[in-house]
Design a protein around this motif. Structure first.
Motif, PDB file in Angstrom:
ATOM      1  N   GLN A 178       0.842  -1.185   0.000  1.00 34.93           N
ATOM      2  CA  GLN A 178       0.000   0.000   0.000  1.00 34.93           C
ATOM      3  C   GLN A 178       0.883   1.243   0.000  1.00 34.93           C
ATOM      4  O   GLN A 178       0.535   2.250  -0.558  1.00 34.93           O
ATOM      5  N   LEU A 179       2.009   1.156   0.695  1.00 33.23           N
ATOM      6  CA  LEU A 179       2.984   2.242   0.771  1.00 33.23           C
ATOM      7  C   LEU A 179       4.326   1.689   0.329  1.00 33.23           C
ATOM      8  O   LEU A 179       4.675   0.558   0.685  1.00 33.23           O
TER       9      LEU A 179
ATOM     10  N   GLN B 120      11.063   7.341   7.109  1.00 34.86           N
ATOM     11  CA  GLN B 120       9.973   6.962   6.213  1.00 34.86           C
ATOM     12  C   GLN B 120       8.885   6.227   6.983  1.00 34.86           C
ATOM     13  O   GLN B 120       7.693   6.547   6.850  1.00 34.86           O
ATOM     14  N   LEU B 121       9.256   5.241   7.793  1.00 38.84           N
ATOM     15  CA  LEU B 121       8.254   4.495   8.561  1.00 38.84           C
ATOM     16  C   LEU B 121       7.551   5.404   9.564  1.00 38.84           C
ATOM     17  O   LEU B 121       6.332   5.298   9.759  1.00 38.84           O
TER      18      LEU B 121
ATOM     19  N   SER C 246       6.989   8.573   9.200  1.00 36.74           N
ATOM     20  CA  SER C 246       6.048   9.424   8.457  1.00 36.74           C
ATOM     21  C   SER C 246       4.779   8.657   8.073  1.00 36.74           C
ATOM     22  O   SER C 246       3.720   9.261   7.912  1.00 36.74           O
ATOM     23  N   TRP C 247       4.883   7.341   7.929  1.00 38.61           N
ATOM     24  CA  TRP C 247       3.723   6.512   7.626  1.00 38.61           C
ATOM     25  C   TRP C 247       2.971   6.098   8.887  1.00 38.61           C
ATOM     26  O   TRP C 247       1.935   5.444   8.810  1.00 38.61           O
TER      27      TRP C 247
ATOM     28  N   VAL D 126       4.127   3.955  11.177  1.00 40.19           N
ATOM     29  CA  VAL D 126       4.391   2.532  11.378  1.00 40.19           C
ATOM     30  C   VAL D 126       5.501   2.387  12.418  1.00 40.19           C
ATOM     31  O   VAL D 126       6.501   3.109  12.350  1.00 40.19           O
TER      32      VAL D 126
ATOM     33  N   SER E 261       8.300  -1.501   1.858  1.00 40.14           N
ATOM     34  CA  SER E 261       6.869  -1.433   1.574  1.00 40.14           C
ATOM     35  C   SER E 261       6.087  -1.853   2.811  1.00 40.14           C
ATOM     36  O   SER E 261       6.582  -2.596   3.655  1.00 40.14           O
TER      37      SER E 261
ATOM     38  N   ARG F   2      -0.357  -3.740   7.575  1.00 31.41           N
ATOM     39  CA  ARG F   2       0.745  -3.027   8.230  1.00 31.41           C
ATOM     40  C   ARG F   2       1.985  -3.910   8.415  1.00 31.41           C
ATOM     41  O   ARG F   2       2.804  -3.662   9.281  1.00 31.41           O
TER      42      ARG F   2
END
Length: 120
Positions: free
Chosen positions: A4-5, A28-29, A31-32, A34, A65, A70
């Motif tokens: 999804q990301l 990055q994680l 910002s998502w 996660v 990804s 999740r």
């Protein structure tokens, strides 16, 4: 895994690049939204690519990804086509301990892809 990301980054095969890959993975994680602590440690695959998969003058690629459930998947594509066999080295032992699944597959010749998945 149907991502999804996703995030992808090409880096030169230097020790500084492994540290940069870890920092960028965390950001990055984060910002998502996660959890990133264990996933950041799985970027040890980058250090392995630099140490054991390095071919002078060739880069490696980091792909991250996250799917709908999740689950995080980290892939490192290095320029050596030989797939790791036998007892895991220290770095792969870390990956094995932290991930739910991991493995390696041949990539586009002459590369290989070493990947790890972690459910968050």
């Amino acid at each position: 895994m149907n991502p999804q990301l996703s995030f992808s980054l090409q880096l030169s095969a230097t020790p500084r690049a492994a540290r940069l890959a870890r920092l960028l993975t965390v950001e990055q994680l984060r910002s998502w939204g996660v959890p990133f602590e264990d996933a950041a440690q799985l970027v040890e695959l980058c250090a392995n690519a630099i140490t054991h998969g390095r071919v002078p003058g060739r880069d490696f690629r980091l792909d991250i990804s996250v799917d709908a459930s999740r689950a995080v998947r980290i892939e490192v594509v290095d320029p050596r086509g030989d797939v790791p066999v036998g007892e895991p080295r220290r770095g792969l032992a870390i990956v094995e301990a932290l991930s739910d699944r991991w493995g390696s597959t041949p990539g586009p010749a002459p590369r290989k892809v070493v990947w790890a998945e972690l459910k968050c």
